[in-house]
Design a protein around this motif. Structure first.
Motif, PDB file in Angstrom:
ATOM      1  N   THR A   1      -7.382   2.791   0.915  1.00  0.00           N
ATOM      2  CA  THR A   1      -7.199   2.517   2.346  1.00  0.00           C
ATOM      3  C   THR A   1      -8.458   1.898   2.926  1.00  0.00           C
ATOM      4  OG1 THR A   1      -5.676   4.371   2.510  1.00  0.00           O
ATOM      5  CG2 THR A   1      -6.602   3.554   4.564  1.00  0.00           C
TER       6      THR A   1
ATOM      7  N   LEU B   1       0.822  -1.206   0.000  1.00  0.00           N
ATOM      8  CA  LEU B   1       0.000   0.000   0.000  1.00  0.00           C
ATOM      9  C   LEU B   1       0.862   1.265   0.000  1.00  0.00           C
ATOM     10  CD1 LEU B   1      -2.968  -0.946   2.364  1.00  0.00           C
ATOM     11  CD2 LEU B   1      -3.060  -0.466  -0.081  1.00  0.00           C
TER      12      LEU B   1
ATOM     13  N   GLN C   1     -10.739   7.140   6.136  1.00  0.00           N
ATOM     14  CA  GLN C   1      -9.767   8.174   6.470  1.00  0.00           C
ATOM     15  C   GLN C   1     -10.512   9.446   6.848  1.00  0.00           C
ATOM     16  OE1 GLN C   1      -6.297   7.855   6.580  1.00  0.00           O
ATOM     17  NE2 GLN C   1      -6.888   5.709   6.451  1.00  0.00           N
TER      18      GLN C   1
ATOM     19  N   THR D   1      -8.457  -1.872   4.357  1.00  0.00           N
ATOM     20  CA  THR D   1      -8.404  -1.911   5.817  1.00  0.00           C
ATOM     21  C   THR D   1      -9.776  -1.883   6.450  1.00  0.00           C
ATOM     22  OG1 THR D   1      -8.230   0.483   6.075  1.00  0.00           O
ATOM     23  CG2 THR D   1      -6.153  -0.758   5.847  1.00  0.00           C
TER      24      THR D   1
END
Length: 174
Positions: free
Chosen positions: A163, A146, A171, A167
């Motif tokens: 992201t 990443l 964010q 995950t």
């Protein structure tokens, strides 16, 4: 030993009983993958392979034998490791049905006894600890990947999307 497209390696060792045990286990791997009910395990290895081949070609619905197989139609093995007291085979089984499929796997033998080894016999970690170590290694590598991807992307929205995707977290500001 080969019959049709079924290849089964034959191990030769100073201890003939250990070699027989390994050879029998490799043959049983093929027989179990095929259909144990179609193959008589009391027959010779060559006869078992012939039965597996014939069973793969028999169409039970039409009660005829075909020139091509269905179900398990091929098997191949490779020696991946022969070191110390361990012998590791990788294998590929080929199946034909609604669509062709391959199954790969491995089996490791103790060359002193001829018995198959389990993961716990070869790895010192307990299964839970091994899972944690494996997950840690995967997460570390995923993080490195990443970072490499982010370094090549100039769009902060795209980075936030990646992201979140990998995950499961949003964010700030995304």
């Amino acid at each position: 030993m080969t019959e049709a497209d079924f290849t089964v390696p034959q191990v030769k060792l100073a201890d003939a009983a250990v070699a027989r045990r390994i050879n029998r286990a490799l043959l049983q791997l093929l027989v179990r993958a095929h259909a144990a009910g179609d193959v008589d395990s009391l027959r010779t290895p060559r006869q078992q392979l012939r039965q597996a081949d014939q069973a793969s070609r028999y169409d039970a619905d039409e009660k005829v034998s075909r020139n091509y197989g269905r179900g398990l139609v091929g098997a191949d093995y490779n020696v991946l490791l022969n070191q110390g007291f361990s012998l590791l085979f990788g294998f590929t089984l080929e199946f034909v049905g609604v669509q062709p499929m391959q199954e790969t796997g491995h089996v490791t033998f103790d060359l002193r006894t001829g018995r198959p080894l389990r993961l716990a016999d070869v790895v010192a970690d307990e299964p839970a600890q091994l899972t944690l170590r494996t997950e840690g290694a995967i997460n570390r590598r995923m993080g490195e990947t990443l970072v490499e991807i982010v370094a090549t992307i100039n769009d902060s929205a795209e980075v936030a999307g990646l992201t979140e995707r990998f995950t499961g977290t949003r964010q700030p500001g995304g």
